[in-house]
Design an enzyme around this catalytic site. Structure first.
Site: not given
Ligand code: OXD
Length: 323
Positions: A238, A286
């Protein structure tokens, strides 16, 4: 509950109550089809077509907006449609029911392949060849044996440990750090107060820490300066685990020699973000690991069966802890 008594008390498909799906990222049709092939006749609803909110027993959600859970008074479980549950941490609208995440072999294999690619790219000097090619230059760099290249995995949870084993299998010198004691074949595991020893020798650091209040910003200027100068950095967990201004500074100064980044503070990464124009940064949008509904639905269906029979879901997490 034993497997046998669980099986005896399994409800019929119609007794599961309604499943509500919320995600702006995942394909509701693929999920509905995959779940119904495991649980024929399942009452599968896609937000905002909720119907009577009191019918909803199981919620499958990815990054639900604040207050999303409030109207549903009969929820029996929440399934996070991904591995990282940071979107469920610190919420005030979450009912006190079991929360689980996805964990399927396909997602683990994708994560392992992303990190293997990123580490091998550095280990085999590929960025130097990419640059040399742009200059039309035959730029020979003698390859180094993989077991001389020290790779460290920060965070040895279910994905981090799979990644660490995968790197060890390829032949890298692999170590890992986690707050909880871990033991992984072929991986030197460091604990809570051994972070400096872990970082001090690494050539490549891979972040696999979940985002929790305790890990936000933990990869900061101090951590970068504990690495040998020129170390490479891979972030596949993250963005907010990393102090981005500190990473930019470390990349500019050469303390960090290169970074492969799949996750960011703001996604999509804003057009004017400094990372875009840094030669030593590889950006991916991502996708290190994604869920394939056909593979993940089997476990979600099993959780629906179990919870409906009064049991525990698979892959339960603790939203207070953050993983
Ligand atoms: C996840 C992700 O957490 O895709 O599953 O980031």
């Amino acid at each position: 509950m034993t497997q046998q008594s669980l099986a005896q008390s399994m409800p019929e498909a119609g007794d599961y109550g309604a499943v509500l799906f919320y995600s702006e990222f995942d394909d509701p049709k693929a999920w509905g089809d995959a779940l119904k092939s495991n649980l024929p006749g399942l009452d599968f609803r896609v937000y905002p077509d909720v119907g009577n909110p009191d019918d909803i027993r199981h919620v499958l959600a990815w990054k639900a907006f604040p207050g999303f859970f409030e109207p549903f008074r009969n929820i029996a479980q929440v399934v996070n449609l991904g591995a990282g549950i940071d979107a469920l941490v610190g919420r005030t609208d979450l009912p006190d029911v079991p929360i689980s995440r996805l964990s399927d072999p396909g997602m683990i294999a994708l994560m392992r392949s992303y990190v293997l690619f990123s580490v091998i790219r550095y280990a085999r000097d590929i960025p130097a060849f990419e640059q040399a090619q742009r200059r039309h230059e035959w730029h020979y760099i003698h390859p180094r044996p993989l077991d001389t290249i020290k790779v460290g995995i920060l965070g040895l949870g279910h994905l981090g440990s799979a990644v660490a084993s995968g790197l060890a299998d390829v032949g890298f010198d692999v170590s890992g750090w986690d707050v909880a004691p871990k033991s992984i074949t072929g991986v030197r595991c460091f604990g809570l107060d051994q972070k400096q020893d872990f970082l001090g020798e690494l050539e490549i650091l891979v972040n696999m820490m979940p985002l929790t209040p305790a890990t936000a910003g933990m990869i900061n200027a101090d951590l970068f300066s504990a690495l040998p100068q020129g170390a490479k950095f891979v972030n596949a967990s993250r963005g907010h685990v990393v102090d981005e201004p500190a990473l930019i500074e470390a990349l500019r100064s050469g303390q960090i020699g290169g970074a492969t980044l799949d996750v960011f503070h703001v996604e999509p990464l804003p057009e004017d973000h400094p990372f875009w124009s840094m030669e030593n940064v590889l950006i991916t949008p991502h996708l290190a690991s994604i869920t394939v509904p056909e593979a993940a639905a089997r476990d979600v269906a099993e959780s629906i069966r179990r919870v409906s029979a009064g049991g525990e879901p698979l892959h339960r997490v603790d939203p207070r802890r953050g993983y």
